[in-house]
Scaffold this motif. Structure first.
Motif, PDB file in Angstrom:
ATOM      1  N   TYR A  86       1.157  -3.341 -13.261  1.00 38.82           N
ATOM      2  CA  TYR A  86       1.454  -3.714 -11.832  1.00 38.82           C
ATOM      3  C   TYR A  86       2.275  -4.995 -11.979  1.00 38.82           C
ATOM      4  O   TYR A  86       2.970  -5.075 -10.898  1.00 38.82           O
ATOM      5  N   MET A  87       2.122  -5.874 -12.750  1.00 43.22           N
ATOM      6  CA  MET A  87       2.990  -7.088 -12.823  1.00 43.22           C
ATOM      7  C   MET A  87       4.401  -6.908 -12.800  1.00 43.22           C
ATOM      8  O   MET A  87       5.336  -7.350 -12.298  1.00 43.22           O
ATOM      9  N   GLN A  88       4.785  -5.873 -13.597  1.00 45.56           N
ATOM     10  CA  GLN A  88       6.159  -5.340 -13.838  1.00 45.56           C
ATOM     11  C   GLN A  88       6.782  -5.048 -12.572  1.00 45.56           C
ATOM     12  O   GLN A  88       8.091  -5.267 -12.369  1.00 45.56           O
ATOM     13  N   ILE A  89       5.899  -4.271 -11.887  1.00 49.39           N
ATOM     14  CA  ILE A  89       6.558  -3.795 -10.456  1.00 49.39           C
ATOM     15  C   ILE A  89       6.866  -4.986  -9.566  1.00 49.39           C
ATOM     16  O   ILE A  89       7.931  -5.180  -9.081  1.00 49.39           O
ATOM     17  N   VAL A  90       5.936  -6.061  -9.465  1.00 48.36           N
ATOM     18  CA  VAL A  90       6.264  -7.445  -8.861  1.00 48.36           C
ATOM     19  C   VAL A  90       7.453  -8.094  -9.335  1.00 48.36           C
ATOM     20  O   VAL A  90       8.298  -8.582  -8.653  1.00 48.36           O
ATOM     21  N   VAL A  91       7.611  -7.820 -10.731  1.00 49.45           N
ATOM     22  CA  VAL A  91       8.769  -8.533 -11.367  1.00 49.45           C
ATOM     23  C   VAL A  91       9.930  -7.718 -11.129  1.00 49.45           C
ATOM     24  O   VAL A  91      10.864  -8.469 -10.652  1.00 49.45           O
ATOM     25  N   ASP A  92       9.830  -6.823 -10.907  1.00 47.99           N
ATOM     26  CA  ASP A  92      11.153  -5.890 -10.423  1.00 47.99           C
ATOM     27  C   ASP A  92      11.598  -6.240  -9.043  1.00 47.99           C
ATOM     28  O   ASP A  92      12.763  -6.621  -9.017  1.00 47.99           O
ATOM     29  N   LEU A  93      10.547  -6.325  -8.493  1.00 48.22           N
ATOM     30  CA  LEU A  93      11.064  -6.441  -6.825  1.00 48.22           C
ATOM     31  C   LEU A  93      11.619  -8.173  -6.692  1.00 48.22           C
ATOM     32  O   LEU A  93      12.428  -8.533  -5.962  1.00 48.22           O
ATOM     33  N   ASN A  94      11.018  -9.062  -7.359  1.00 43.41           N
ATOM     34  CA  ASN A  94      11.345 -10.430  -7.404  1.00 43.41           C
ATOM     35  C   ASN A  94      12.744 -10.420  -8.153  1.00 43.41           C
ATOM     36  O   ASN A  94      13.428 -11.201  -7.615  1.00 43.41           O
ATOM     37  N   GLU A  95      13.094  -9.795  -9.088  1.00 46.50           N
ATOM     38  CA  GLU A  95      14.328  -9.889  -9.631  1.00 46.50           C
ATOM     39  C   GLU A  95      15.335  -9.391  -8.818  1.00 46.50           C
ATOM     40  O   GLU A  95      16.499  -9.817  -8.449  1.00 46.50           O
ATOM     41  N   ILE A  96      15.196  -8.020  -7.877  1.00 45.05           N
ATOM     42  CA  ILE A  96      15.945  -7.689  -7.070  1.00 45.05           C
ATOM     43  C   ILE A  96      16.319  -8.749  -5.924  1.00 45.05           C
ATOM     44  O   ILE A  96      17.330  -8.854  -5.428  1.00 45.05           O
ATOM     45  N   MET A  97      15.047  -9.286  -5.405  1.00 46.85           N
ATOM     46  CA  MET A  97      15.340 -10.373  -4.300  1.00 46.85           C
ATOM     47  C   MET A  97      16.069 -11.495  -4.645  1.00 46.85           C
ATOM     48  O   MET A  97      17.047 -12.260  -4.058  1.00 46.85           O
ATOM     49  N   ILE A  98      15.900 -12.040  -6.066  1.00 49.07           N
ATOM     50  CA  ILE A  98      16.489 -13.176  -6.364  1.00 49.07           C
ATOM     51  C   ILE A  98      17.740 -13.018  -7.147  1.00 49.07           C
ATOM     52  O   ILE A  98      18.909 -13.635  -6.668  1.00 49.07           O
ATOM     53  N   ASN A  99      18.023 -11.928  -7.758  1.00 50.05           N
ATOM     54  CA  ASN A  99      19.247 -11.727  -8.587  1.00 50.05           C
ATOM     55  C   ASN A  99      20.190 -10.659  -8.009  1.00 50.05           C
ATOM     56  O   ASN A  99      20.926 -10.040  -8.844  1.00 50.05           O
ATOM     57  N   ASN A 100      19.699  -9.932  -6.880  1.00 50.24           N
ATOM     58  CA  ASN A 100      20.525  -9.015  -6.077  1.00 50.24           C
ATOM     59  C   ASN A 100      20.680  -7.645  -7.171  1.00 50.24           C
ATOM     60  O   ASN A 100      21.655  -7.520  -7.514  1.00 50.24           O
ATOM     61  N   ASN A 101      19.504  -7.100  -7.422  1.00 54.21           N
ATOM     62  CA  ASN A 101      19.424  -5.881  -8.165  1.00 54.21           C
ATOM     63  C   ASN A 101      19.950  -5.976  -9.541  1.00 54.21           C
ATOM     64  O   ASN A 101      20.037  -4.966 -10.156  1.00 54.21           O
ATOM     65  N   ALA A 102      20.141  -7.139 -10.173  1.00 54.70           N
ATOM     66  CA  ALA A 102      20.417  -7.211 -11.410  1.00 54.70           C
ATOM     67  C   ALA A 102      19.539  -6.696 -12.400  1.00 54.70           C
ATOM     68  O   ALA A 102      19.852  -5.961 -13.445  1.00 54.70           O
ATOM     69  N   TYR A 103      18.241  -6.901 -12.096  1.00 57.36           N
ATOM     70  CA  TYR A 103      17.252  -6.246 -13.335  1.00 57.36           C
ATOM     71  C   TYR A 103      17.412  -4.914 -13.063  1.00 57.36           C
ATOM     72  O   TYR A 103      17.302  -4.433 -14.248  1.00 57.36           O
ATOM     73  N   MET A 104      17.580  -4.332 -12.028  1.00 57.92           N
ATOM     74  CA  MET A 104      17.193  -2.891 -11.925  1.00 57.92           C
ATOM     75  C   MET A 104      18.742  -2.095 -12.642  1.00 57.92           C
ATOM     76  O   MET A 104      18.582  -1.233 -13.460  1.00 57.92           O
ATOM     77  N   ALA A 105      19.888  -2.698 -12.425  1.00 53.36           N
ATOM     78  CA  ALA A 105      21.136  -2.507 -13.089  1.00 53.36           C
ATOM     79  C   ALA A 105      20.895  -2.616 -14.411  1.00 53.36           C
ATOM     80  O   ALA A 105      21.407  -1.755 -15.455  1.00 53.36           O
ATOM     81  N   THR A 106      19.944  -3.919 -15.041  1.00 48.94           N
ATOM     82  CA  THR A 106      20.256  -3.967 -16.483  1.00 48.94           C
ATOM     83  C   THR A 106      19.309  -3.091 -17.021  1.00 48.94           C
ATOM     84  O   THR A 106      19.544  -2.417 -18.144  1.00 48.94           O
TER      85      THR A 106
END
Lengths: 247, 224
Positions: free
Chosen positions: A51-71
């Motif tokens: 569950y925390m990973q999902i929060v991390v995913d969205l947090n990274e999307i909001m802060i780093n402009n989808n960088a986490y998803m792309a990586t």
């Protein structure tokens, strides 16, 4: 006399033949109770970690402009509507998981309180509350996560847990190292279960690649029917758990 | 099914016929020497009805294994977490069969026929113990008690030796449920007059092999 002696011998031989072993003795495993408890707590921690990973995913999307998803490419799609984000994970070709996070339009590092929901489709699509992530102002990779007796769970047990979370993205190993501190939780089967497992962290629990690498946990098991308790301290180093009785 | 029934009827008829032969036996002895031939015919004295009491011990058999050996599969299946925790850090000792004991009373009013009843008791022992202190935590002994109306057919009868077969219908309990089973002595032999020993081979609640001792005495005063 000889006759009775022979009869007695026959009876004795029969008795000796009869006294056979039907099943061999168990080889008693040591620390079996401790391992049972730790496995259950560790399974609960892994659920919370997911569950925390999902929060991390969205947090990274909001802060780093989808960088986490792309990586890392774990997400298949993200959409948002009035501050509510929907994240879709393709688990396999025929199974996907859908989560929804109500952000209230604020980021975690602005001190936002996000509510995490899972879309569950066993009985028609419905939104089930999972937990709340509370951000820390000025901290981009820290939040507090609280899950409270989720009615939806893909597992046969449920966990209610509070913990502080800190994570580090490791692009070299394409992983997220996540640390849980100040953990306090209860694991059980259901609201009508005849036991509870209460646990508190003594040292932070470190996850790497979704595996518990290190940490120290105080666990208290309560059998509500037999009115018995059992306590243990589990220490994990390099993914190997050792147990000590906590008296 | 009909073939099996016919076979069973034939076997029963054979037992009865052999018993009747044993009942009406006469003895002919031919004594010869070089010059004369003399035939002596003796009649068996009239049979006096008898009480027959036996105590025996038997080995395992298929139904006793089913009753006394639960197996790991049945014990561990579907145990919930609380039960697993309660049994954690314990071990179970070996399960030992300690015998199948029978007490039989029959009334013999003909040479070939006895009828009465058998009570059989079997047990196996096992304990659950603490892995650290080795103290007993739980008693896992299993018991079985059966009550059986018994009919015994003697197909060879002498005062000192009898060969016989027997059948019983068994009402069995493992103190958890009540079951209907059976017992058959395929071959049995008894040696001795009043006090005697016996050994049997059979199937059913009394075990595959049985042996024991018995005492028989006249039911009525012997007629002279």
């Amino acid at each position: 006399m000889r006759r009775y002696f022979s009869i007695l011998m026959v009876a004795l031989a029969t008795t000796l033949l009869s006294a056979c072993e039907l099943e061999s003795a168990d080889i008693g495993p040591t620390s079996y109770a401790e391992r049972l408890l730790w496995n259950r707590v560790a399974d609960g921690l892994k659920v919370e970690h997911g569950y925390m990973q999902i929060v991390v995913d969205l947090n990274e999307i909001m802060i780093n402009n989808n960088a986490y998803m792309a990586t890392f490419g774990r997400l298949s799609s993200v959409s948002s509507e009035e501050g509510e984000y929907t994240l879709v994970y393709n688990i396999s070709s025929y199974h996907k998981e859908i989560y929804s996070i109500q952000t209230g339009g604020k980021r975690l590092d602005e001190g936002a309180e996000w509510s995490l929901y899972a879309w569950e489709d066993n009985i028609g699509f419905s939104k089930q509350y999972i937990g709340t992530a509370t951000g820390v102002e000025g901290q981009t990779n820290k939040f507090h996560f609280s899950s409270g007796n989720p009615t939806w769970s893909p597992y046969s047990f449920c966990v209610a847990q509070e913990s502080d979370v800190e994570y580090v993205l490791n692009e070299g190993t394409r992983s997220c190292d996540l640390t849980m501190t100040n953990i306090s939780g209860v694991s059980t089967d259901s609201a009508y279960s005849d036991y509870t497992i209460e646990y508190h962290s003594l040292q932070p629990i470190l996850f790497k690649r979704a595996q518990i690498i290190s940490g120290k946990m105080d666990i208290l098991y309560k059998d509500l029917v037999r009115k018995s308790e059992r306590a243990t301290i589990v220490e994990v180093k390099n993914q190997i758990a050792t147990y000590a009785e906590n008296k | 099914m009909r073939k099996i029934r016919n076979l069973a009827m034939m076997l029963l008829a054979l037992f009865v016929a052999q018993g009747v032969v044993a009942q009406s036996r006469t003895s002919s002895v031919v004594v010869t020497d070089s010059m004369t031939i003399k035939t002596v015919v003796t009649r068996i004295p009239k049979f006096t009805p008898k009480h027959d009491i036996r105590v025996g011990v038997g080995t395992l058999s298929l139904p006793t294994i089913l009753m006394l050996d639960e197996g790991d599969y049945y014990e561990d299946v579907d145990r919930n977490f609380a039960d697993q925790m309660a049994n954690a850090d314990t071990y179970r000792t070996a399960r030992r069969f300690i015998g199948n004991y029978t007490l039989t009373y029959t009334y013999q009013d003909r040479r070939w026929l006895q009828y009465g009843g058998t009570v059989a008791f079997g047990a196996s022992t096992r304990k659950r113990k603490d892995i650290h202190t080795h103290k007993e935590i739980e008693n896992l002994d299993r018991y079985m008690l059966s009550v059986m109306p018994t009919v015994r057919f003697s197909w060879f009868y002498r005062e000192r030796v009898q060969l016989y077969s027997a059948v019983s219908v068994a009402l069995v309990t493992d103190f958890d449920g009540l079951y209907l089973w059976g017992d058959a002595t395929l071959f049995g032999c008894a040696f001795g007059r009043k006090f005697f020993g016996f050994a049997e081979f059979g199937v059913g609640m009394s075990g595959w092999c049985r042996a024991g001792i018995g005492y028989k005495f006249n039911a009525v005063k012997k007629q002279k």
